[in-house]
Structures are given as structure tokens and as C-alpha cells.
Design an enzyme around this catalytic site. Structure first.
Site, PDB file in Angstrom:
ATOM      1  N   ASP A   1      46.817  37.716  54.456  1.00  0.00           N
ATOM      2  CA  ASP A   1      45.895  37.725  53.321  1.00  0.00           C
ATOM      3  C   ASP A   1      45.185  39.077  53.258  1.00  0.00           C
ATOM      4  O   ASP A   1      44.491  39.468  54.206  1.00  0.00           O
ATOM      5  CB  ASP A   1      44.876  36.594  53.492  1.00  0.00           C
ATOM      6  CG  ASP A   1      43.953  36.451  52.305  1.00  0.00           C
ATOM      7  OD1 ASP A   1      43.368  37.469  51.875  1.00  0.00           O
ATOM      8  OD2 ASP A   1      43.810  35.329  51.798  1.00  0.00           O
TER       9      ASP A   1
ATOM     10  N   HIS B   1      46.389  37.197  47.931  1.00  0.00           N
ATOM     11  CA  HIS B   1      45.165  36.414  48.087  1.00  0.00           C
ATOM     12  C   HIS B   1      45.033  35.474  46.890  1.00  0.00           C
ATOM     13  O   HIS B   1      44.860  35.929  45.760  1.00  0.00           O
ATOM     14  CB  HIS B   1      43.959  37.346  48.158  1.00  0.00           C
ATOM     15  CG  HIS B   1      42.649  36.661  48.381  1.00  0.00           C
ATOM     16  ND1 HIS B   1      42.340  36.042  49.573  1.00  0.00           N
ATOM     17  CD2 HIS B   1      41.581  36.486  47.577  1.00  0.00           C
ATOM     18  CE1 HIS B   1      41.126  35.531  49.499  1.00  0.00           C
ATOM     19  NE2 HIS B   1      40.642  35.779  48.283  1.00  0.00           N
TER      20      HIS B   1
ATOM     21  N   SER C   1      39.996  31.007  47.665  1.00  0.00           N
ATOM     22  CA  SER C   1      39.182  31.962  48.390  1.00  0.00           C
ATOM     23  C   SER C   1      37.910  31.298  48.918  1.00  0.00           C
ATOM     24  O   SER C   1      37.989  30.302  49.632  1.00  0.00           O
ATOM     25  CB  SER C   1      38.887  33.156  47.476  1.00  0.00           C
ATOM     26  OG  SER C   1      38.418  34.249  48.200  1.00  0.00           O
TER      27      SER C   1
END
Length: 413
Positions: free
Chosen positions: A291, A358, A196
Site C-alpha cells: 500500500d 491504495h 483507508s
């Protein structure tokens, strides 16, 4: 546009699959050693819990979280053939681009070590179990905690708001502290990774590895860090606005790539899409084409959807209507086109799947289990291992949703 706290989290529930039976070692058709149990490639042992270590003399060295507390990391030693190999993993945690947002963030574990877990489980790419992580299980593994709100790039402070923007110092001081370990100084192979906002950090800091390890094999892995500069459903660009504010607030401009700044403005140079083709170190991009963080917070934020027409779709791609799917397919096409030049050099690797998830390296379910996401029958861990050890090519781009039946689509609750 109303400012909000932008925080990246792992979506969905992690499934634990109980396994019985004797583990045996089998040859995988892709070259990785597979540790097979009766029902799944999984060890029934509990994850190893790893203690939090604070940066030494953090206050004197300004290696501080947003609230001024000492920054930290978790390290677990390797063994055997992996004793001089290292994985360094940037934690995700989001960004804050305004004083208000940063004040809110410093009340969480992503802005203060006061709220950090004292122990965390090492799973996925950080697991020390061969059944879960066949290529890297016996390496030395480090998890760098995110508490700076700026992908470890800030170099500033705001005394009035009592905020420290010290991401650059945090990263540098942790590397110096680790250098006290002989294994670290004598590292043979190093993989810098991140998830991330930490995945973006892996891109931003990748080429700096050679300063610390001039003789080691160095590579970088960005998981869910390819955030695109794309318009939302109203035509606005909330992620661009956030990055612009962040760069000013945390004085990041001087820390950005000079090569990029000769071509583009500072905000554009914080987007991985404008950096990946100039990274000299071997880089692997792992990203879901759909995502959910980018969909929920960047493409369909509530500020751009006052009537709530995206409220179901943004939480579950299976609930999107035909026009919404068309919009998301356009986003996927943009990602695939942007990655096309990056895939050409042999040193680079790519795994773009059609999942609604994600971060995929940190959990056993998505990293390396019998039912992990796969492209052309190659699971994520195998693709990353093939790329790192140069066993065979690892440039895999999935077909468009909903063709991939291996996805572990994780829906936020």
C-alpha cells in the site's frame, strides 16, 4: 519528530475506457452475472451523481465536523431485488493527532462540510450499473463523509482551538436519520464498508451493526484499512505515535473495544491488526501488500529518510533497489503472518494482492473491469460477492511482488 498533517488520498489517475457495442449478459465462471460489452465489462453511461445530505439538526445533536459545520452523507435508493439491501461506505480522509494538524484539516473537505462537493459520483462498489457492479448495483447505497479526523471515534471538543471531535456522534446521528427510511428499518442485508481511514472505521464499528439490524444479514468490508504497527526505515513508529496522540486528543479510549483493552493499551487497540480476530461479524479484508500510503507515510516518511534515498522508491515500487525491495517484502511477510489466524474462520474473507495501490473498491478500474486486479483469475468484485453471498470461498493471498501482472499500480503525482 516533526508533526505533519496525515491525510489519506487515492493515489494515481483514474482511467476512463470508452466502450462501444451492445451489452449482453453472460454467465461468469465464478457465479457472478457479467454484463459484457464488446471491449470491456463497462457501461459507457456516466457515473450517477449523488447529492450531499446534511445531518438533521446537526448542531443540537453535536454531529459536527472539526470546524463545527454540519456533517453529511450521500444516499442513492436501490430498486427491485435490492430495495431492502444496503451498502454503507465510510469515506477515507485521514487522521489528525495534534491541535495544529486538526486546525489545518478543518480547512479542507476532510474537516469541514463547507469544502465538500455538493455532488459526488458513485462508482465501483457504489455504482448503480450492473456492468460495473453486478452483485450490489441495485442496493441502497450510502457514502458517509469523513470530516472528523478520527475514523468516526472521537467524543470531545477543544473550545480554545474551536475544534469539534464528534466522529461518534456523526456516525450515530446518520444511522438515526437513515432509520426514518422504511427500507432502512426493514433491511434484509447490510454491508458496512470503508476505504483507508474509513476502512479502519469499518473494522472499529463492525460489531455495532447488530444494534441497528438485529434480524438482517450483516457483514463488513475493510478496503486499505489494515494499517500495521510496523517500524519505519529509521526504527521509529510514526503511525503508533499518531494514533497515541489522536486517542488522547479526541478522547477515544472509552470508545475502543473492551475486549482489546483487557489485553493491550489503547494505542494498540486502534490498530486493525489487533482487532480483526475478535470481530464477531463476518469481515472481509481487502488490502494491497504494498500500500503506497503506508509505504510513503508510515514506512519511509521523509523524517526517517533525510538523505532522500527512498524518494523514488516511495513513489514507484518499480524504482526500488534490491535492498529496498527486501525491506518491503519483509513488510508483506508481516502482513501475511498477521492475517493467517483471521483466514481460518469460514465467515471471513481475504484479498491481499501484490499491487502498489491504495483503495480498490471505489473505482471501476480496480473493482470490476476486464483488467481489474485478480488473484487466481478472480477479480476483487467477484471475490467480495462470493464471500458475501457464500457462493464459494474467498481467501486469496497473492504471491510476492512482482509476480502479479494484473496490478493497476497507481503512482502518486
Amino acid at each position: 519528530m516533526k508533526k505533519i498533517l496525515w491525510s489519506l488520498t487515492l493515489f494515481g489517475v483514474i482511467l476512463t475506457l470508452p466502450v462501444n457495442g451492445v451489452m449482453e449478459r453472460l454467465p461468469d465462471s465464478n457465479g457472478t452475472n457479467v454484463y459484457q460489452t464488446e471491449n470491456d465489462v463497462y457501461s459507457k453511461a456516466k457515473p450517477t451523481m449523488v447529492e450531499l445530505t446534511f445531518v438533521k439538526n446537526a448542531n443540537e445533536r453535536s454531529a459536527l465536523c472539526l470546524d463545527g459545520s454540519p456533517s453529511g452523507y450521500h444516499v442513492h435508493p436501490g430498486s427491485g431485488s435490492g430495495a431492502k439491501n444496503w451498502i454503507i461506505q465510510f469515506e477515507g480522509g485521514g487522521w489528525c493527532g495534534t491541535i495544529e494538524d486538526c486546525i489545518n484539516m478543518k480547512k479542507t473537505r476532510h474537516g469541514s462540510s463547507k469544502y465538500m462537493e455538493k455532488q459526488i459520483p458513485f462508482t465501483g462498489i457504489l455504482s448503480d450499473k450492473a456492468a460495473e457492479n453486478p452483485d450490489f448495483y441495485n442496493w441502497n447505497r450510502v457514502k458517509v463523509r469523513s470530516c472528523d479526523g478520527g475514523s468516526f471515534m472521537g467524543r470531545n471538543e477543544n473550545m480554545d482551538a474551536k475544534l469539534q471531535f464528534r466522529g461518534k456522534q456523526i456516525w450515530g446521528c446518520i444511522m438515526v436519520d437513515l432509520m426514518e427510511n422504511n427500507r432502512f428499518r426493514e433491511a434484509k442485508q447490510v454491508l458496512l464498508s470503508g476505504c483507508s481511514s474509513g476502512g479502519l472505521a469499518a473494522i472499529l464499528h463492525c460489531d455495532q451493526l447488530k444494534w441497528h439490524f438485529p434480524k438482517a444479514r450483516l457483514k463488513c468490508l475493510s478496503d486499505a484499512g489494515l494499517f500495521l504497527d510496523a517500524p519505519d526505515v529509521s526504527g521509529d513508529r510514526p503511525l503508533r505515535n499518531l494514533y497515541r496522540d489522536l486517542i488522547v486528543l479526541q478522547s477515544i479510549t472509552t470508545q475502543l473495544s473492551n475486549e482489546c483493552l483487557r489485553r493491550l493499551n489503547p494505542t494498540s487497540c486502534f490498530f486493525g491488526q489487533n482487532l480483526i480476530n475478535q470481530v464477531n461479524t463476518s469481515l472481509f479484508i481487502l488490502n494491497a501488500a504494498y500500500d503506497p500510503w503506508q509505504i510513503q507515510e508510515s514506512l519511509t516518511p521523509k523524517s526517517a529518510d533525510p538523505n532522500g534515498s527512498w524518494s523514488d522508491c516511495r513513489l514507484n515500487i518499480a524504482k526500488c533497489n534490491a535492498s529496498q525491495i527486501k525491506f518491503l517484502q519483509g513488510f508483506r511477510t508481516r502482513m501475511v503472518n498477521l492475517i493467517s489466524g483471521f483466514t481460518k474462520p469460514s465467515k471471513n474473507g481475504v484479498f491481499i494482492n501484490s499491487c502498489f495501490t491504495h483503495c480498490q473498491t471505489e473505482n471501476h478500474d480496480t473493482w470490476y473491469s476486464k483488467n481489474s486486479p485478480a488473484i487466481k483469475n478472480k477479480r476483487i468484485a467477484v471475490a467480495v460477492g462470493d464471500w458475501f453471498f457464500e457462493r464459494r470461498g474467498a481467501k486469496l493471498i497473492d504471491c510476492a511482488y512482482p509476480c502479479d501482472k494484473t496490478c493497476r499500480n497507481e503512482v502518486s503525482k
